[in-house]
Design a protein around this motif. Structure first.
Motif, short mmCIF file in Angstrom:
data_model
loop_
_atom_site.label_atom_id
_atom_site.label_comp_id
_atom_site.label_asym_id
_atom_site.label_seq_id
_atom_site.Cartn_x
_atom_site.Cartn_y
_atom_site.Cartn_z
N MET A 1 0.85 -1.19 0.00
CA MET A 1 0.00 0.00 0.00
C MET A 1 0.88 1.24 0.00
SD MET A 1 -2.89 1.24 2.74
CE MET A 1 -3.95 -0.17 2.39
N ALA A 2 0.54 2.21 -0.84
CA ALA A 2 1.33 3.43 -0.94
C ALA A 2 1.12 4.32 0.29
CB ALA A 2 0.95 4.19 -2.21
N TYR A 3 2.15 5.08 0.63
CA TYR A 3 2.07 5.98 1.77
C TYR A 3 1.45 7.33 1.42
CZ TYR A 3 5.36 2.53 3.59
OH TYR A 3 5.96 1.36 3.98
N ILE A 4 1.26 7.57 0.13
CA ILE A 4 0.63 8.82 -0.31
C ILE A 4 -0.43 8.50 -1.35
CG2 ILE A 4 2.65 10.26 0.19
CD1 ILE A 4 3.35 10.10 -2.79
N ASP A 5 -1.40 9.39 -1.47
CA ASP A 5 -2.46 9.26 -2.45
C ASP A 5 -2.32 10.39 -3.47
OD1 ASP A 5 -5.05 9.67 -3.79
OD2 ASP A 5 -5.80 8.17 -2.38
N PRO A 6 -2.10 10.04 -4.75
CA PRO A 6 -1.87 11.08 -5.77
C PRO A 6 -3.00 12.09 -5.88
CG PRO A 6 -1.33 8.91 -6.64
CD PRO A 6 -2.01 8.68 -5.33
N VAL A 7 -4.22 11.72 -5.51
CA VAL A 7 -5.36 12.63 -5.62
C VAL A 7 -5.61 13.34 -4.29
CG1 VAL A 7 -7.83 12.81 -6.11
CG2 VAL A 7 -6.41 11.21 -7.42
N ALA A 8 -5.81 12.56 -3.23
CA ALA A 8 -6.16 13.15 -1.93
C ALA A 8 -5.03 14.00 -1.35
CB ALA A 8 -6.55 12.04 -0.95
N ASP A 25 3.31 4.15 -5.60
CA ASP A 25 3.66 2.80 -5.14
C ASP A 25 5.18 2.60 -5.20
OD1 ASP A 25 0.98 2.22 -4.77
OD2 ASP A 25 0.76 1.20 -6.70
N ALA A 26 5.80 3.04 -6.30
CA ALA A 26 7.24 2.87 -6.44
C ALA A 26 8.01 3.69 -5.41
CB ALA A 26 7.67 3.27 -7.86
N ALA A 27 7.55 4.90 -5.13
CA ALA A 27 8.21 5.74 -4.13
C ALA A 27 8.10 5.11 -2.75
CB ALA A 27 7.60 7.13 -4.13
N SER A 28 6.94 4.54 -2.43
CA SER A 28 6.75 3.88 -1.14
C SER A 28 7.65 2.66 -1.02
CB SER A 28 5.28 3.48 -0.96
OG SER A 28 4.43 4.62 -1.05
N VAL A 235 4.54 -6.69 15.83
CA VAL A 235 4.07 -5.77 14.78
C VAL A 235 4.71 -4.42 15.06
CG1 VAL A 235 2.06 -4.57 13.85
CG2 VAL A 235 1.90 -7.00 14.43
N ALA A 236 5.27 -3.80 14.03
CA ALA A 236 5.89 -2.49 14.18
C ALA A 236 5.43 -1.58 13.04
CB ALA A 236 7.42 -2.60 14.18
N GLY A 237 5.15 -0.34 13.36
CA GLY A 237 4.71 0.60 12.34
C GLY A 237 3.47 1.36 12.77
N TRP A 238 2.71 1.76 11.77
CA TRP A 238 1.57 2.63 12.01
C TRP A 238 0.43 2.26 11.06
CZ3 TRP A 238 6.63 3.79 11.50
CH2 TRP A 238 7.28 4.39 12.59
N THR A 239 -0.74 2.80 11.31
CA THR A 239 -1.81 2.75 10.32
C THR A 239 -1.59 3.90 9.35
OG1 THR A 239 -3.30 4.15 11.60
CG2 THR A 239 -3.40 1.77 12.02
N LEU A 240 -2.31 3.92 8.25
CA LEU A 240 -2.13 4.98 7.26
C LEU A 240 -2.47 6.34 7.87
CD1 LEU A 240 -1.26 5.37 4.33
CD2 LEU A 240 -3.67 5.19 3.65
N ASP A 241 -3.42 6.38 8.79
CA ASP A 241 -3.82 7.65 9.41
C ASP A 241 -2.79 8.17 10.40
OD1 ASP A 241 -6.19 7.66 7.99
OD2 ASP A 241 -7.33 6.66 9.57
N THR A 242 -2.00 7.27 10.99
CA THR A 242 -1.03 7.70 12.01
C THR A 242 0.40 7.69 11.49
OG1 THR A 242 -0.84 5.43 12.87
CG2 THR A 242 -2.52 6.86 13.86
N LEU A 243 0.59 7.43 10.21
CA LEU A 243 1.93 7.40 9.63
C LEU A 243 2.61 8.75 9.86
CD1 LEU A 243 3.77 5.50 7.89
CD2 LEU A 243 2.92 6.76 5.90
#
Length: 318
Positions: A1-8, A25-28, A235-243
């Protein structure tokens, strides 16, 4: 899953017109490569809000429940498709049951016998033929330092340690001071009482876990001796909202560089990414290569982007 949304995220992160979903996707993926975290930075939580598995991992094994199970502690269940020769290596294994459903949860194996396993704790009811998947969490197998039952997990941003298993093994070479050490080592004592050293479950509630530093204190076994080897599944990391914003800004800068470059020499165009009151601006690279290569020497990863990502990079030594 990409860390950024090209539209939003176009306005908030200052994405240029050429940033497509493929480039996001490639940048992520490039960010994951630089961070030495192939599982990615995103995890999935269950309906109780508990971090359960890494979204970037694929299952390494899939089994099915042999019958219905109800919520409870020390739940014994039969499993179809499990290899009896490998069941002894399942102690502490984390299984994700009913992934992508409302009853999804991560459980771990605390015991086994023949083709039956014991799950330490189950919060939801599951029906027969429910899918059970392994390999969806991070696994680290480490030796504990002598007389110091603490280790530091390699991934920053620990969300939840799901299971710990320990065993007695051969000591470090530096501990072999006397020739008869092996006759009195915890491994030999354990073998005399319990048989060949096997992985034993560690009561996770008795461990001390610092999610900020990644330090874990592992309690001693029933022999009142600290383990030699431990396996930690977490598990390590974040959800997309808390990234963290720093990760999103760096990802946006890489995606912008990809969109503004080609496989030929390019000029000194500027690119900028921002999130809230933070921003990053740098000159575009003079030459670019494969956008999916990644690595610290990638022309897309500027020193500014690397500095923003470094706090989340997996530790080489811990």
């Amino acid at each position: 899953m990409a860390y950024i949304d090209p539209v939003a995220d176009k306005e908030s992160l200052g994405l240029v017109n050429g940033v497509t979903q493929a480039r996001a996707d490639a940048a992520s993926a490039m960010v994951d490569g630089y961070l030495r975290r192939p599982e990615g930075l995103l995890h999935v939580v269950d309906d109780l809000g508990r971090p359960s598995y890494m979204s970037g991992l694929k299952p390494t094994g899939t089994w099915t429940l042999g019958g219905d199970i109800a919520p409870g502690e020390s739940v014994v269940c039969s499993v179809a498709g499990i290899d009896k020769d490998m069941i002894g290596d399942l102690m502490g294994e984390v299984l994700v049951i009913d992934r992508d459903t409302e009853t999804m949860e991560a459980v771990y194996v605390s015991g086994y016998s023949n083709n039956q396993i014991t799950l330490a704790s189950v919060k939801f009811a599951h029906t027969a033929s429910a899918k059970m998947e392994r390999g969806l969490v991070i696994l680290e197998e480490r030796k504990l330092p002598k007389s110091r039952p603490t280790i530091q997990l390699r991934r920053p941003g620990v969300a939840k340690v799901i299971s710990i298993a320990g065993r007695y093994g051969l000591p470090r070479h530096g501990d072999l001071i006397r020739g008869d050490y092996l006759n009195t080592s915890p491994m030999i004592v354990n073998m005399a009482v319990l048989g060949p050293p096997a992985w034993q479950p560690v009561n996770i509630s008795q461990a001390t876990i610092d999610s900020t530093t990644g330090m874990v204190w592992v309690p001693a076994s029933i022999l009142a001796v600290y383990y030699t080897d431990v396996r930690l599944r977490y598990v390590a990391g974040w959800t997309l909202d808390t990234l963290p914003d720093a990760v999103r800004i760096a990802t946006a800068a890489i995606a912008n560089a990809m969109a503004m470059s080609s496989d030929v020499l390019m000029g000194g165009a500027l690119r900028e990414a921002k999130a809230g009151d933070q921003s990053l601006r740098s000159a575009a690279p003079q030459r670019v290569g494969n956008p999916r290569t990644g690595g610290a020497d990638s022309p897309y990863l500027t020193p500014e982007a690397r500095a923003m990502l470094d706090p989340y990079r997996a530790r080489s030594f811990a």
